[in-house]
Design a protein around this motif. Structure first.
Motif, PDB file in Angstrom:
ATOM      1  N   LYS A  68       0.622  -0.616  -0.231  1.00 54.45           N
ATOM      2  CA  LYS A  68      -0.173   0.119   0.228  1.00 54.45           C
ATOM      3  C   LYS A  68       0.840   1.101   0.337  1.00 54.45           C
ATOM      4  O   LYS A  68       0.607   2.673  -0.986  1.00 54.45           O
ATOM      5  CB  LYS A  68      -0.725  -0.106   0.929  1.00 54.45           C
ATOM      6  N   ALA A  69       2.056   1.016   0.920  1.00 46.75           N
ATOM      7  CA  ALA A  69       2.985   2.649   0.653  1.00 46.75           C
ATOM      8  C   ALA A  69       3.404   2.582  -0.711  1.00 46.75           C
ATOM      9  O   ALA A  69       3.615   3.827  -1.337  1.00 46.75           O
ATOM     10  CB  ALA A  69       3.989   1.972   1.543  1.00 46.75           C
ATOM     11  N   SER A  70       3.939   1.707  -1.541  1.00 51.19           N
ATOM     12  CA  SER A  70       4.606   1.655  -2.900  1.00 51.19           C
ATOM     13  C   SER A  70       3.419   2.517  -3.607  1.00 51.19           C
ATOM     14  O   SER A  70       3.551   2.646  -4.816  1.00 51.19           O
ATOM     15  CB  SER A  70       5.078   0.112  -3.028  1.00 51.19           C
ATOM     16  N   GLN A  71       2.391   1.870  -3.767  1.00 46.26           N
ATOM     17  CA  GLN A  71       1.015   2.776  -4.313  1.00 46.26           C
ATOM     18  C   GLN A  71       0.783   4.363  -3.753  1.00 46.26           C
ATOM     19  O   GLN A  71      -0.507   4.263  -4.234  1.00 46.26           O
ATOM     20  CB  GLN A  71      -0.205   1.350  -4.458  1.00 46.26           C
ATOM     21  N   GLY A  72       0.779   4.248  -2.887  1.00 46.57           N
ATOM     22  CA  GLY A  72       0.967   5.904  -2.317  1.00 46.57           C
ATOM     23  C   GLY A  72      -0.205   6.090  -2.015  1.00 46.57           C
ATOM     24  O   GLY A  72      -1.696   6.871  -1.852  1.00 46.57           O
ATOM     25  N   GLU A  73      -0.822   4.714  -1.284  1.00 49.01           N
ATOM     26  CA  GLU A  73      -2.113   4.209  -0.647  1.00 49.01           C
ATOM     27  C   GLU A  73      -2.600   4.348   0.719  1.00 49.01           C
ATOM     28  O   GLU A  73      -3.274   4.229   1.155  1.00 49.01           O
ATOM     29  CB  GLU A  73      -2.780   3.354  -1.279  1.00 49.01           C
TER      30      GLU A  73
END
Length: 419
Positions: free
Chosen positions: A366-371
């Motif tokens: 989720k962090a890598s997806q900016g979420e």
């Protein structure tokens, strides 16, 4: 010598190698095994000369340590959680007096509700006391940090707290290389106190200081902490040269050179984080880890250097300031002021809640997806929270939330209060 040994036992044997002359403590889970083992060594004569003093409370334990240190003895104690709170007045006194006491803090949640499992809320409660606070990732590092802690404390005349995660480390059996006595003796010189009570040369220790000088005295204590930022890496380097392994330091980076997201944490959770990072790396995500060993003094410059190239920093911590947010995250954000880093706060593992690799993998994705939002509570049971909120809105006398959520879970109520 490499041995399969419980973390508490490894710390106890390493503390004994440091030749403390006075040991005092009151038992409290999960610190108890450390003090039990040291007590046995003193009783059997394997740690001598050393006086093991049984006390009636944690406040008395720190008070005895203060008295012992002030008379020129190398002093050691250990505690956890509520015990640390009980000795808090004396904890502040030890730092204010500049006495080089070493204490193990077996990190445990603070009640209420009562909880004997691990998080970092106890250490956070005394973060502004003036003690140096060093956090161990492994039992090997926990043992090694104690040797470094005695040297650091005595070089600067400041107390040092070595924090190791309760149960996760204290009660875990794993391979630890216990140093030999000659290596410790060469690394740690005999205690030469900067201040000492001596009838031949009387001085006052702990005299009252009024408004005309209190600010300056506190500033000098601050300067000693800043001096520790320079001494900690030097001592860690000397330890590495003496033993052939790295332990301690200010911060430690893992796979961060090209990272777009860097996870920041302290303590034993770093091992699980590294495993999850390896998996996300295999999936093509550029992610790394920075572990903070020295929480106080906080190494702002080292943190900034380790993190400032990453667009996103996720701080995962086992404590938070109710009504505000992450404690560690606040310090990290201050260190990164003026950079383009976005800091996300994730609170996890409170009261011993398991932080699983699977949950971390999902979090990192989720962090890598900016979420990720600004503040996240990892694995929070939202349905449980919503039920209690609805109950409080419906009924004025809704009762204690802790009892209510346990009843919802069908968990048995625990009578009494555990030490």
């Amino acid at each position: 010598m490499l041995r399969q040994i419980e973390g508490s036992r490894a710390v106890a044997e390493t503390v004994a190698l440091c030749r403390p002359e006075v040991v005092c403590a009151y038992p409290i889970s999960p610190q108890t095994h450390i003090i039990e083992a040291v007590g046995v060594m003193v009783k059997e004569g394997r740690l001598a000369p050393c006086e093991f003093i049984n006390v009636e409370s944690e406040f008395a334990a720190m008070s005895v340590a203060i008295g012992a240190s002030a008379t020129g003895a190398r002093a050691y104690t250990a505690t956890s959680s509520q015990g640390l709170l009980y000795m808090m007045e004396a904890v502040y006194n030890a730092a204010g007096l500049g006495l080089p006491i070493v204490m193990t803090l077996a990190n445990r949640a603070i009640g209420a509700p009562i909880n004997i499992w691990n998080d970092h809320s106890d250490a956070m409660a005394v973060r502004d006391s003036g003690w140096i606070q060093l956090f161990a990732e492994t039992n090997q590092e926990a043992a090694d940090l104690h040797v470094q802690a005695f040297r650091l404390a005595e070089e600067l005349s400041v107390p040092v707290m070595v924090c190791m995660d309760g149960f996760i480390l204290t009660h875990a059996v794993e391979g630890v290389d216990i140093l030999d006595q000659s290596t410790v003796d060469e690394f740690l010189p005999p205690y030469d106190p900067r201040q000492v009570l001596d009838t031949a040369s009387p001085v006052s220790i702990g005299a009252m200081v009024g408004p005309e000088a209190f600010l300056e005295v506190r500033y000098l204590a601050h300067l000693r902490q800043l001096d520790a930022l320079h001494r900690i890496p030097v001592i860690a380097a000397d330890f590495s040269a003496a033993t052939g392994r790295h332990s301690g330091g200010l911060v430690n980076s893992y796979r961060t050179d090209d990272a777009d997201t860097i996870i920041v944490a302290m303590g034993s959770v770093l091992g699980t984080i590294k495993d999850a990072v390896d998996i996300r790396r295999d999936a093509g995500e550029r992610i790394g880890v920075v572990g903070i060993t020295s929480f106080r003094p906080f190494p702002s410059v080292a943190v900034r250097q380790a993190l400032s190239h990453a667009p996103q920093v996720v701080v995962l911590e086992k404590a938070f300031s109710i009504g505000h947010g992450g404690v560690l995250a606040t310090d990290v954000a201050m260190a990164l002021r003026g950079t383009n880093c976005v800091v996300r706060e994730v609170v996890a593992g409170l009261g011993g809640r398991a932080i699983t690799r699977q949950s971390l993998e999902k979090l990192f994705y989720k962090a890598s997806q900016g979420e990720l939002g600004a503040l996240l509570f990892l694995d929070l049971d939202v349905d449980m929270v919503d039920r209690e909120i609805a109950r409080m809105k419906t009924t004025r006398r809704s009762g204690p939330s802790a009892e209510n959520v346990l009843r919802d879970l069908g968990a048995p109520r625990v009578m009494g209060q555990a030490r």
